[in-house]
Design a protein around this motif. Structure first.
Motif, PDB file in Angstrom:
ATOM      1  N   ARG A  91      -4.428  -7.329  -3.960  1.00 22.12           N
ATOM      2  CA  ARG A  91      -5.864  -7.072  -3.933  1.00 22.12           C
ATOM      3  C   ARG A  91      -6.179  -5.714  -3.303  1.00 22.12           C
ATOM      4  O   ARG A  91      -7.034  -5.578  -2.412  1.00 22.12           O
ATOM      5  CB  ARG A  91      -6.591  -8.197  -3.184  1.00 22.12           C
ATOM      6  CG  ARG A  91      -6.266  -9.579  -3.713  1.00 22.12           C
ATOM      7  CD  ARG A  91      -6.888 -10.679  -2.869  1.00 22.12           C
ATOM      8  NE  ARG A  91      -8.335 -10.756  -3.096  1.00 22.12           N
ATOM      9  CZ  ARG A  91      -8.918 -11.454  -4.079  1.00 22.12           C
ATOM     10  NH1 ARG A  91      -8.171 -12.135  -4.935  1.00 22.12           N
ATOM     11  NH2 ARG A  91     -10.225 -11.476  -4.204  1.00 22.12           N
ATOM     12  N   GLN A 149       0.826  -1.203   0.000  1.00 22.65           N
ATOM     13  CA  GLN A 149       0.000   0.000   0.000  1.00 22.65           C
ATOM     14  C   GLN A 149       0.867   1.263   0.000  1.00 22.65           C
ATOM     15  O   GLN A 149       0.582   2.221  -0.721  1.00 22.65           O
ATOM     16  CB  GLN A 149      -0.918   0.000   1.224  1.00 22.65           C
ATOM     17  CG  GLN A 149      -2.051  -1.001   1.144  1.00 22.65           C
ATOM     18  CD  GLN A 149      -2.866  -1.065   2.427  1.00 22.65           C
ATOM     19  OE1 GLN A 149      -2.362  -0.698   3.501  1.00 22.65           O
ATOM     20  NE2 GLN A 149      -4.101  -1.530   2.329  1.00 22.65           N
ATOM     21  N   ASP A 177      -7.178  -1.482  -3.464  1.00 21.56           N
ATOM     22  CA  ASP A 177      -8.091  -0.585  -4.188  1.00 21.56           C
ATOM     23  C   ASP A 177      -7.343   0.093  -5.333  1.00 21.56           C
ATOM     24  O   ASP A 177      -6.135   0.333  -5.259  1.00 21.56           O
ATOM     25  CB  ASP A 177      -8.645   0.475  -3.238  1.00 21.56           C
ATOM     26  CG  ASP A 177      -9.580  -0.131  -2.190  1.00 21.56           C
ATOM     27  OD1 ASP A 177     -10.103  -1.229  -2.429  1.00 21.56           O
ATOM     28  OD2 ASP A 177      -9.757   0.514  -1.128  1.00 21.56           O
ATOM     29  N   GLY A 229      -7.634   3.275  -6.538  1.00 24.48           N
ATOM     30  CA  GLY A 229      -7.137   4.616  -6.221  1.00 24.48           C
ATOM     31  C   GLY A 229      -6.717   5.383  -7.459  1.00 24.48           C
ATOM     32  O   GLY A 229      -7.478   5.513  -8.436  1.00 24.48           O
ATOM     33  N   THR A 282     -10.833  -9.418  -8.956  1.00 25.02           N
ATOM     34  CA  THR A 282     -10.799  -8.087  -8.345  1.00 25.02           C
ATOM     35  C   THR A 282     -10.826  -7.029  -9.443  1.00 25.02           C
ATOM     36  O   THR A 282     -10.579  -7.316 -10.622  1.00 25.02           O
ATOM     37  CB  THR A 282      -9.527  -7.891  -7.509  1.00 25.02           C
ATOM     38  OG1 THR A 282      -8.386  -7.837  -8.385  1.00 25.02           O
ATOM     39  CG2 THR A 282      -9.348  -9.018  -6.506  1.00 25.02           C
ATOM     40  N   ALA A 340      -1.439  -3.701  -7.101  1.00 27.68           N
ATOM     41  CA  ALA A 340      -2.874  -3.734  -6.805  1.00 27.68           C
ATOM     42  C   ALA A 340      -3.456  -5.115  -7.076  1.00 27.68           C
ATOM     43  O   ALA A 340      -4.313  -5.601  -6.319  1.00 27.68           O
ATOM     44  CB  ALA A 340      -3.598  -2.668  -7.626  1.00 27.68           C
TER      45      ALA A 340
END
Length: 398
Positions: A54, A18, A56, A58, A90, A50
């Motif tokens: 998994r 992240q 977001d 963004g 996803t 990502a």
């Protein structure tokens, strides 16, 4: 299983991913101008993170729009994961497949593109605006394949959504009207498009089938110059290639310079349809010459067939018909018209057979399906004049 002090726990890996993704987002947001290399680098790494963790989407959503904005299509897909079967589960999975498909379509048959985009759209994993992107490019692929009904449905959905691609979708609807010879409808739509809908390129696409190259070429030049002002490299190259195509019918010498410019503008870009258009334009410029145009056309036909681009197939046969009409080769004109009829049985580009008759000064076997903007007689006269002008040019050539 417990983790040792020196082995990060899964949550630690996700947290690190992240943070790394956020750092890439900062690089993307602070890039200057249209720094394509930085954009692609950030996207490639960000999509991998990502997808693998998994996360977001963004900033990746905005980066995806930046990627498609100038139609350059550098390879983008991160390495495939060895621990999955490729199933999209996803939003990041779906976005990876969407953007990779858009890049790969420059090297694959459009039927493969359509199949992959159908799968992406069918997952329902993408946020609404990116789902719209999948629908729009699926509709484009369907148009390329000659499935105009499905293309029209998709374009109308995107146009009605009034999102970022609504102007492009309205342009797509104008193209679909043009394909079946609805030129007045297409022209009226073009007047509403503005720069975002590429009004002047659409006008050029309407004018040249009328043999009105004196107006088509300037329209394409305006489209090219606007694209340059907006920094859209792909649109600039495409408009220039179309300008060269129009001028190839009227002035082979000028067309050679315009083709050279188009090839320069294509340097570093991966635009299959535009590259094919320049090759067809080169054939038109050489129409009536004693060179091996038939051999060149055969090689080009093979490349076009592998692409699935219906428009290029029909344009190539029209270029050959111009060549044979200039030479006065009756049998070859007849053969080319037969190929055009077979290619246009669906109704798309069916008016090309009428243009072929106009070139060769033949009477139509049946009424033209086209609604010409200023009537059939004026269109016939312009096309026949292009043939006789080339004949005079070759007669007086040293």
């Amino acid at each position: 299983m417990e983790h040792s002090d020196c082995e990060p726990a899964p949550d630690d890996w996700e947290y690190a991913a992240q943070r790394a993704l956020a750092a890439l987002g900062e690089q993307f947001e602070t890039r200057t101008g249209r720094d394509r290399m930085l954009l692609v680098g950030c996207l490639r790494q960000g999509l991998a993170m990502a997808r693998d963790f998994r996360l977001d989407l963004g900033w990746l959503t905005e980066a995806a729009w930046a990627y498609v904005s100038d139609s350059v299509w550098e390879p983008l897909a991160p390495p495939a994961r060895s621990d999955t079967d490729g199933t999209m589960t996803t939003a990041a999975d779906a976005l990876v497949e969407l953007l990779a498909t858009l890049a790969r379509r420059q090297h694959e048959h459009r039927s493969i593109t359509a199949s992959r985009l159908t799968a992406v759209a069918g997952t329902g994993l993408l946020p609404a605006e990116l789902h719209e992107m999948a629908l729009y490019y699926l509709a484009k692929a369907q148009r390329d394949l000659g499935d105009s009904a499905a293309s029209r449905h998709g374009m109308q959905l995107v146009a009605d959504g009034n999102g970022r691609l609504a102007p492009a979708a309205r342009r797509g609807l104008a193209h679909l009207a043009r394909l079946v010879g609805g030129f007045p409808t297409a022209y009226n739509v073009a007047q509403t498009l503005g720069w975002e809908g590429r009004r002047h390129r659409v006008e050029g696409d309407i004018l040249w089938p009328h043999g009105d190259m004196d107006r088509a070429a300037p329209a394409y030049a305006t489209a090219r110059d606007q694209a340059e002002q907006h920094g859209i490299a792909g649109e600039r190259a495409t408009s220039q290639a179309q300008r060269a195509f129009a001028l190839a019918f009227t002035d082979p010498t000028t067309a050679a310079d315009e083709l050279h410019l188009a090839q320069q503008l294509l340097t570093g870009l991966d635009l299959r349809a535009t590259t094919l258009a320049t090759r067809i334009a080169a054939l038109v410029a050489d129409a009536g010459s004693t060179g091996d145009l038939t051999g060149r056309a055969h090689a080009l036909r093979t490349d076009i067939d592998s692409s699935g681009l219906t428009a290029a197939q029909a344009a190539l046969e029209l270029a050959l018909c111009f060549h044979h009409a200039v030479l006065g080769s009756h049998d070859e004109v007849t053969s080319t018209i037969l190929r055009l009829r077979n290619l246009t049985r669906s109704g798309d580009y069916a008016y090309y057979t009428a243009i072929a008759h106009f070139m060769a000064n033949r009477t139509l076997d049946a009424p033209s399906p086209a609604r010409w903007t200023d009537g059939e007689a004026a269109t016939r006269e312009r096309w026949r004049t292009l043939v006789t002008a080339r004949q005079r040019h070759l007669h007086h050539a040293p």
